[in-house]
Design a protein around this motif. Sequence first.
Motif, PDB file in Angstrom:
ATOM      1  N   ALA A 135     -19.365  41.988   6.731  1.00 22.52           N
ATOM      2  CA  ALA A 135     -18.230  42.915   6.867  1.00 22.52           C
ATOM      3  C   ALA A 135     -17.777  43.411   5.506  1.00 22.52           C
ATOM      4  O   ALA A 135     -17.698  42.639   4.556  1.00 22.52           O
ATOM      5  CB  ALA A 135     -17.072  42.212   7.562  1.00 22.52           C
ATOM      6  N   ILE A 136     -17.518  44.705   5.444  1.00 20.85           N
ATOM      7  CA  ILE A 136     -16.868  45.262   4.252  1.00 20.85           C
ATOM      8  C   ILE A 136     -15.442  45.592   4.665  1.00 20.85           C
ATOM      9  O   ILE A 136     -15.233  46.390   5.585  1.00 20.85           O
ATOM     10  CB  ILE A 136     -17.573  46.543   3.764  1.00 20.85           C
ATOM     11  CG1 ILE A 136     -19.047  46.270   3.463  1.00 20.85           C
ATOM     12  CG2 ILE A 136     -16.864  47.098   2.529  1.00 20.85           C
ATOM     13  CD1 ILE A 136     -19.834  47.512   3.068  1.00 20.85           C
ATOM     14  N   VAL A 137     -14.480  44.929   4.029  1.00 22.88           N
ATOM     15  CA  VAL A 137     -13.095  45.221   4.371  1.00 22.88           C
ATOM     16  C   VAL A 137     -12.393  45.766   3.136  1.00 22.88           C
ATOM     17  O   VAL A 137     -12.773  45.469   2.007  1.00 22.88           O
ATOM     18  CB  VAL A 137     -12.353  43.982   4.928  1.00 22.88           C
ATOM     19  CG1 VAL A 137     -13.055  43.392   6.111  1.00 22.88           C
ATOM     20  CG2 VAL A 137     -12.169  42.905   3.866  1.00 22.88           C
ATOM     21  N   GLY A 138     -11.391  46.580   3.380  1.00 23.77           N
ATOM     22  CA  GLY A 138     -10.662  47.162   2.252  1.00 23.77           C
ATOM     23  C   GLY A 138      -9.662  48.162   2.770  1.00 23.77           C
ATOM     24  O   GLY A 138      -9.802  48.654   3.893  1.00 23.77           O
ATOM     25  N   PRO A 139      -8.663  48.475   1.950  1.00 24.91           N
ATOM     26  CA  PRO A 139      -7.665  49.445   2.398  1.00 24.91           C
ATOM     27  C   PRO A 139      -8.274  50.832   2.583  1.00 24.91           C
ATOM     28  O   PRO A 139      -9.400  51.082   2.140  1.00 24.91           O
ATOM     29  CB  PRO A 139      -6.634  49.446   1.264  1.00 24.91           C
ATOM     30  CG  PRO A 139      -7.274  48.770   0.106  1.00 24.91           C
ATOM     31  CD  PRO A 139      -8.412  47.953   0.606  1.00 24.91           C
ATOM     32  N   ASN A 140      -7.538  51.724   3.215  1.00 21.55           N
ATOM     33  CA  ASN A 140      -8.014  53.096   3.379  1.00 21.55           C
ATOM     34  C   ASN A 140      -8.328  53.690   2.013  1.00 21.55           C
ATOM     35  O   ASN A 140      -7.581  53.488   1.062  1.00 21.55           O
ATOM     36  CB  ASN A 140      -6.940  53.963   4.046  1.00 21.55           C
ATOM     37  CG  ASN A 140      -6.827  53.658   5.525  1.00 21.55           C
ATOM     38  OD1 ASN A 140      -7.813  53.277   6.157  1.00 21.55           O
ATOM     39  ND2 ASN A 140      -5.640  53.794   6.065  1.00 21.55           N
ATOM     40  N   GLY A 141      -9.461  54.391   1.947  1.00 24.30           N
ATOM     41  CA  GLY A 141      -9.829  55.042   0.690  1.00 24.30           C
ATOM     42  C   GLY A 141     -10.559  54.136  -0.286  1.00 24.30           C
ATOM     43  O   GLY A 141     -10.887  54.546  -1.394  1.00 24.30           O
TER      44      GLY A 141
END
Length: 302
Positions: free
Chosen positions: A31-37
């Motif tokens: 999984a790649i997770v991160g905030p928008n943008g």
Amino acid sequence: MIKIENLVKNYKNTKALQGVSLEIQKGETFAIVGPNGAGKTTILNTILGLIHPTDGQITVDNIEVSKDPKEIKKRIGYLPQRISFHDNLSVFEVVEFYGALRGVNNTKLGNILSAVGILEQRNKKVGALSGGMLQRLTLAQAIVSDPQILILDEPTISLDPEGRIAFKKLIREEQSRGKTILLSSHILSYIEELADRIAILVRGKVVALDTLEGLRTKLEMGSILEVVIENPSPLAIKLVEDLGANDTEIKGKNLRCRIYPKDKTNVIKALIQNDFNIADFWTEDPSLEEIFIKYTEENSDS
Ligand code: ADP
């Protein structure tokens, strides 16, 4: 299976990816997770050959994406964030169309629709589907050819709780069949259940990469320990704090503190040795949500 080396993508005013390297193993759910943008979609689209990187290299099954994008696309089932199907087509016709593109026998299509939970809507027109049903149809087109690799961009974003449960079940089935799955999301609750490893992406950089357990350990956030004590007193607080606990508080009969997993049993032992009557106790490990917020905060100014 998927190897990303020093990927850089610059737009006119944005450094979308600033040297991302990741290696996703065969059969792994990553999984790649991160905030928008943060650059999640940019990574996925670059793997698919839909975006050309400014620098860096990606190989899928040892094939360089830039050299043979067609071959790459054949191996990957892709669920984009947005897709438009013709409103006048029925659900079955859409899946039939994508199946035909990939040489899939029509007899298998019923199983696909059933797996994503839209078999009952098979004759409904696309234009009449809810957002969640449309998402399921999008997923159906991604898995129609039974690809070895699934790339899913924010797969649960418009699913209702029932749809999310169906999605998790489907992913578990695909995992048990040895599929390599790459997911991106900013909704974290289901990722912690499904992903073998997680990369946290902030402003185009991977700031952490590990199993959920590994991420927890690295942050040294400790677990929450809550103990129900029949006869609580300030001595109980002193005992647990002497053993290294933080954020200690007593509410009614509940003593709550944050402590490293290795010290949990020592706390219980010390309380018993000092004649506290323990009625119950439980622990909570930090959620991916907490971990994510901590990493994002730590890296938001870089
Ligand atoms: P995420 O999927 O994590 O929300 P994206 O990969 O969509 O992030 O975007 C990463 C950054 O690149 C954002 O700042 C976004 O505005 C920018 N970006 C994406 N596509 C383009 C484009 N075609 N032109 C200019 N900037 C873009």
